[in-house]
Design a protein around this motif. Structure first.
Motif, PDB file in Angstrom:
ATOM      1  N   UNK A   1     -22.645  -6.978 -13.898  1.00  0.00           N
ATOM      2  CA  UNK A   1     -24.041  -6.904 -14.318  1.00  0.00           C
ATOM      3  C   UNK A   1     -24.954  -6.747 -13.115  1.00  0.00           C
ATOM      4  N   UNK A   2     -26.089  -6.140 -13.356  1.00  0.00           N
ATOM      5  CA  UNK A   2     -27.098  -5.934 -12.324  1.00  0.00           C
ATOM      6  C   UNK A   2     -28.418  -6.513 -12.812  1.00  0.00           C
ATOM      7  N   UNK A   3     -29.111  -7.196 -11.929  1.00  0.00           N
ATOM      8  CA  UNK A   3     -30.441  -7.703 -12.240  1.00  0.00           C
ATOM      9  C   UNK A   3     -31.460  -6.944 -11.389  1.00  0.00           C
ATOM     10  N   UNK A   4     -32.559  -6.571 -12.028  1.00  0.00           N
ATOM     11  CA  UNK A   4     -33.622  -5.837 -11.343  1.00  0.00           C
ATOM     12  C   UNK A   4     -34.927  -6.615 -11.488  1.00  0.00           C
ATOM     13  N   UNK A   5     -35.638  -6.766 -10.387  1.00  0.00           N
ATOM     14  CA  UNK A   5     -36.911  -7.486 -10.411  1.00  0.00           C
ATOM     15  C   UNK A   5     -37.969  -6.642  -9.719  1.00  0.00           C
ATOM     16  N   UNK A   6     -39.020  -6.296 -10.457  1.00  0.00           N
ATOM     17  CA  UNK A   6     -40.134  -5.546  -9.890  1.00  0.00           C
ATOM     18  C   UNK A   6     -41.196  -6.506  -9.344  1.00  0.00           C
ATOM     19  N   UNK A   7     -41.916  -6.046  -8.357  1.00  0.00           N
ATOM     20  CA  UNK A   7     -43.048  -6.800  -7.824  1.00  0.00           C
ATOM     21  C   UNK A   7     -44.028  -5.818  -7.191  1.00  0.00           C
ATOM     22  N   UNK A   8     -45.227  -6.312  -6.917  1.00  0.00           N
ATOM     23  CA  UNK A   8     -46.209  -5.494  -6.215  1.00  0.00           C
ATOM     24  C   UNK A   8     -47.325  -4.936  -7.070  1.00  0.00           C
ATOM     25  N   UNK A   9     -47.289  -5.185  -8.360  1.00  0.00           N
ATOM     26  CA  UNK A   9     -48.356  -4.691  -9.220  1.00  0.00           C
ATOM     27  C   UNK A   9     -49.668  -5.426  -8.961  1.00  0.00           C
ATOM     28  N   UNK A  10     -50.731  -4.895  -9.549  1.00  0.00           N
ATOM     29  CA  UNK A  10     -52.029  -5.534  -9.392  1.00  0.00           C
ATOM     30  C   UNK A  10     -53.147  -4.631  -9.832  1.00  0.00           C
ATOM     31  N   UNK A  11     -54.351  -5.014  -9.441  1.00  0.00           N
ATOM     32  CA  UNK A  11     -55.564  -4.274  -9.788  1.00  0.00           C
ATOM     33  C   UNK A  11     -56.045  -3.524  -8.553  1.00  0.00           C
ATOM     34  N   UNK A  12     -56.333  -2.258  -8.722  1.00  0.00           N
ATOM     35  CA  UNK A  12     -56.788  -1.442  -7.602  1.00  0.00           C
ATOM     36  C   UNK A  12     -57.832  -0.459  -8.108  1.00  0.00           C
ATOM     37  N   UNK A  13     -58.720  -0.061  -7.238  1.00  0.00           N
ATOM     38  CA  UNK A  13     -59.728   0.934  -7.621  1.00  0.00           C
ATOM     39  C   UNK A  13     -59.136   2.342  -7.565  1.00  0.00           C
ATOM     40  N   UNK A  14     -59.721   3.222  -8.339  1.00  0.00           N
ATOM     41  CA  UNK A  14     -59.303   4.618  -8.315  1.00  0.00           C
ATOM     42  C   UNK A  14     -59.356   5.154  -6.887  1.00  0.00           C
TER      43      UNK A  14
END
Length: 123
Positions: A1-14
């Motif tokens: 099995x493989x586990x994947x974890x995303x990070x780094x999202x957020x709010x940013x201006x155009x």
């Protein structure tokens, strides 16, 4: 099995930038490729781009080509999605997915999925 974890999202201006990370753990030797997908409210999950595990083959959806860049660090078992010149229409939950063999634009062909990270681009 493989586990994947995303990070780094957020709010940013155009016009701004964000870098997402996808950290893989577990049986990573079984991975052939990592794909990035996104899903906006009320819309289907769509392909963003993909990279094979050696990093020798990368391709993108037309909607992000020239603005987003995928790269990988095999030593860290991590794949990155650098997003530049962000637009409000890039707002979505971003997912990384793992595939045992080959690369694909089709979400149904991926074997492993992360939990997603929210990216919000304000106008």
């Amino acid at each position: 099995q493989v586990q994947l974890v995303e990070s780094g999202g957020g709010l940013v201006q155009a016009g701004g930038s964000l870098r997402l990370s996808c950290a893989a753990s577990g049986l990573t030797v079984s991975l052939g490729a990592i794909g990035w997908f996104r899903q906006a409210p009320g819309k289907e999950r769509e392909f963003v781009g993909t990279i094979n595990w050696s990093g020798s083959y990368i391709y993108y959806a037309d909607s992000v080509k020239g603005r987003f860049t995928i790269s990988g660090d095999n030593a860290k078992n991590t794949v990155y999605l650098q997003m530049d010149s962000l637009k409000p229409e890039d707002t979505a939950v971003y997912y990384c997915a793992g595939k045992r063999t080959g690369t694909s634009r089709s979400r149904s062909s991926y074997d492993y999925w992360g939990q997603g990270t929210q990216v919000t681009v304000s106008s």
